[in-house]
Enzyme design. Structure first.
Site, PDB file in Angstrom:
ATOM      1  N   CYS A 106      11.234  19.593  -5.452  1.00 15.99           N
ATOM      2  CA  CYS A 106      11.267  18.864  -6.718  1.00 15.99           C
ATOM      3  C   CYS A 106      11.056  19.853  -7.856  1.00 15.99           C
ATOM      4  CB  CYS A 106      10.159  17.811  -6.726  1.00 15.99           C
ATOM      5  SG  CYS A 106      10.048  16.864  -8.255  1.00 15.99           S
ATOM      6  N   HIS A 148      15.091  10.094  -4.406  1.00 12.26           N
ATOM      7  CA  HIS A 148      14.154  10.974  -5.106  1.00 12.26           C
ATOM      8  C   HIS A 148      14.164  10.677  -6.611  1.00 12.26           C
ATOM      9  CE1 HIS A 148      12.106  15.030  -5.397  1.00 12.26           C
ATOM     10  NE2 HIS A 148      12.486  14.846  -6.656  1.00 12.26           N
ATOM     11  N   GLU A 149      15.366  10.613  -7.202  1.00  9.71           N
ATOM     12  CA  GLU A 149      15.458  10.424  -8.659  1.00  9.71           C
ATOM     13  C   GLU A 149      15.012   9.032  -9.086  1.00  9.71           C
ATOM     14  OE1 GLU A 149      15.655  13.048 -10.359  1.00  9.71           O
ATOM     15  OE2 GLU A 149      16.288  14.283  -8.666  1.00  9.71           O
ATOM     16  N   HIS A 152      11.301   8.956  -9.197  1.00 11.20           N
ATOM     17  CA  HIS A 152      10.770   9.489 -10.459  1.00 11.20           C
ATOM     18  C   HIS A 152      10.725   8.397 -11.521  1.00 11.20           C
ATOM     19  CE1 HIS A 152      10.149  13.747  -9.973  1.00 11.20           C
ATOM     20  NE2 HIS A 152      11.367  13.950  -9.498  1.00 11.20           N
TER      21      HIS A 152
END
Length: 197
Positions: A106, A148-149, A152
């Protein structure tokens, strides 16, 4: 080219759910959004990332950009932006992640990588930079990036999902690097690539 500093784990903006981008009644997006998207692309490219969420550069908006292959062995990449993404996935494995195949990094945890279990398939629906509906889906690395995004944007780092010895290793790394506090960032292009050779 506008490159922004990337916030490091511990900054409150990374641990707070982002707000949806407001869409006008006529379907138009805020006028300043294109500038933010351009900065996000420039920053992601300078950092050699495969994705970047708006809150990683300090903007609490539900937007991410990507430039990612389906898997590590492919050179063909897909590039785009998703505004107000909604994530769907296949089942996430309940087994211990494999350090050889499930490692993830990351840009907000520069230079570190840890194994994490992810769904093999993922799809996001949202809007493109012009406010048109967009759907993108994939498997392997691309599916990992989508998860993953959007994580976030929900106020989570992949570290929050680590288990067992991998979670303990991540805590030690954060402590040894003196991260985990507000206000830390790094500037792509001004420091060596944290994931490079």
């Amino acid at each position: 080219m506008a490159i922004a500093p990337i916030r490091i784990v511990g900054d409150p903006v990374l641990h707070t759910p982002t707000a949806p981008v407001q869409v006008a009644a006529d379907g138009s997006l805020p006028a300043n959004l294109n500038g933010l998207i351009s900065t996000m692309y420039d920053t992601m490219d300078a950092a050699h990332g495969v994705g970047l969420a708006a809150n990683q550069i300090g903007y609490g908006l539900r937007v991410f950009v990507y430039d990612c292959a389906e898997d590590c062995r492919q050179t063909a990449r897909r590039r785009g932006v998703v505004i107000n993404p909604i994530l769907e996935t296949s089942e996430i494995p309940e087994t211990m992640p494999d350090p050889d195949t499930d490692n993830e990094g990351c840009l907000s945890v520069p230079g570190e990588s840890f194994p994490i279990g992810r769904a093999q398939w993922a799809r996001v629906t949202g809007l493109d930079a012009d406010g048109n509906p967009v759907t993108t889906e994939g498997t392997g690395l691309f599916a990992r990036m989508l998860q993953h995004e959007t994580g976030h944007l929900d106020g989570f780092l992949y570290l929050d999902y680590l288990i067992g010895r991998h979670a303990r290793s991540a805590k030690r790394a954060i402590k040894s690097r003196h991260w985990g506090v507000p206000g830390l960032s790094w500037m792509p292009g001004e420091v060596p690539d944290p994931f490079g050779p």
